[in-house]
Design an enzyme around this catalytic site. Structure first.
Site, PDB file in Angstrom:
ATOM      1  N   GLU A   1      -6.072  -8.436  -4.208  1.00 44.26           N
ATOM      2  CA  GLU A   1      -7.088  -8.473  -3.153  1.00 44.26           C
ATOM      3  C   GLU A   1      -6.386  -8.665  -1.817  1.00 44.26           C
ATOM      4  O   GLU A   1      -5.657  -9.651  -1.622  1.00 44.26           O
ATOM      5  CB  GLU A   1      -8.123  -9.568  -3.362  1.00 44.26           C
ATOM      6  CG  GLU A   1      -9.192  -9.529  -2.279  1.00 44.26           C
ATOM      7  CD  GLU A   1     -10.450 -10.328  -2.572  1.00 44.26           C
ATOM      8  OE1 GLU A   1     -11.248 -10.532  -1.630  1.00 44.26           O
ATOM      9  OE2 GLU A   1     -10.645 -10.744  -3.729  1.00 44.26           O
TER      10      GLU A   1
ATOM     11  N   ASP B   1       1.267 -11.157   5.337  1.00 42.54           N
ATOM     12  CA  ASP B   1       0.766  -9.810   5.507  1.00 42.54           C
ATOM     13  C   ASP B   1       0.857  -9.046   4.188  1.00 42.54           C
ATOM     14  O   ASP B   1       1.911  -9.019   3.545  1.00 42.54           O
ATOM     15  CB  ASP B   1       1.599  -9.100   6.587  1.00 42.54           C
ATOM     16  CG  ASP B   1       0.941  -7.851   7.120  1.00 42.54           C
ATOM     17  OD1 ASP B   1       0.562  -6.988   6.308  1.00 42.54           O
ATOM     18  OD2 ASP B   1       0.819  -7.729   8.350  1.00 42.54           O
TER      19      ASP B   1
ATOM     20  N   ASP C   1     -10.998  -6.527   8.944  1.00 46.23           N
ATOM     21  CA  ASP C   1     -11.265  -6.527  10.384  1.00 46.23           C
ATOM     22  C   ASP C   1     -11.397  -5.083  10.837  1.00 46.23           C
ATOM     23  O   ASP C   1     -10.468  -4.285  10.668  1.00 46.23           O
ATOM     24  CB  ASP C   1     -10.117  -7.213  11.124  1.00 46.23           C
ATOM     25  CG  ASP C   1     -10.470  -7.550  12.565  1.00 46.23           C
ATOM     26  OD1 ASP C   1     -11.173  -6.731  13.193  1.00 46.23           O
ATOM     27  OD2 ASP C   1     -10.049  -8.600  13.063  1.00 46.23           O
TER      28      ASP C   1
END
Length: 224
Positions: free
Chosen positions: A56, A108, A130
């Site tokens: 995920e 990241d 986002d």
């Protein structure tokens, strides 16, 4: 040979101070569950003995990640999230549910993808990322040619890439980016396949807020 350029992670990486419990989990549990910071990664070595492996990307507070891991104990789950407060929240869910099939990457996801063994993942979730809605910021969106290349390398043939968003511009961006590729196939057969939450979907607090400009859409693609 020049070293690869350092990744630039956009958005916040830390919010308000952590509670005493969450800070304790970060200090004690995160080192036990953390994905190694360097080197090649094989999910089967991180969470041995599982029937398949799930990543995920940007798990937020970890509600979906923990719920999926609890519902499917036969699978190994890896979550990547650069926001420390989200990682701390996920640790709380993992601890409360007593989960042993979750590993976390505080950082990241692109770094993680670059190190994953080829064809090592069965499923990848990218849920409500986002949207970076301004045109000049579109290059910051996670769905880009290079990240799709990395996802295609990490997913097994037939593996699932699920992208969910409630921002129309992001949905359009995803469809344009993926429909032009030979290594992914859109799995939808009818409109209900992308308009309705898939079976087993876990709705998070973020999704319930409906911060976007359209109803949530769920775009499933299969690795060819």
């Amino acid at each position: 040979m020049n070293a690869p350029a350092a990744l630039r992670t956009y958005g916040r990486t830390k919010g308000r101070p952590l509670s005493a419990r969450k800070q304790a989990l970060v200090d004690t549990r995160l080192p036990q569950l953390a994905v190694p910071a360097e080197g090649a990664l094989d999910p089967a070595a991180l969470v041995p003995g599982k029937d398949g492996y799930v990543l995920e990307i940007g798990f937020g507070g970890g509600e979906h990640l923990a719920a999926q891991a609890q519902a499917r104990p036969g699978l190994g789950f890896i979550g990547a999230e650069p926001f420390l407060n989200g990682v701390a929240s996920a640790l709380g869910h993992v601890e409360d549910a007593g989960l042993s099939n979750v590993r976390l990457h505080h950082g990241d996801a692109r770094d993680l993808l670059a190190r994953l063994a080829p064809a090592s993942l069965d499923t990848v979730y990218l849920l409500f990322p986002d949207p970076w809605p301004k045109t000049r910021h579109a290059k910051r969106r996670f769905v880009q040619p290079e990240t799709l290349d990395a996802l295609a390398r990490a997913l097994k043939p037939g593996g699932l890439l699920r992208i969910a968003t409630d921002v129309k511009a992001y949905a359009d961006h995803v469809m344009i980016a993926l429909n032009g590729r030979a290594d992914f196939r859109w799995a939808a057969q009818t409109a209900d396949d992308w308009r309705n939450p898939p079976a087993g979907h876990v709705t998070t607090r973020y999704e319930r807020k409906r911060l976007g400009d359209c109803a949530p859409v769920f775009l499933d693609f299969r690795r060819v």
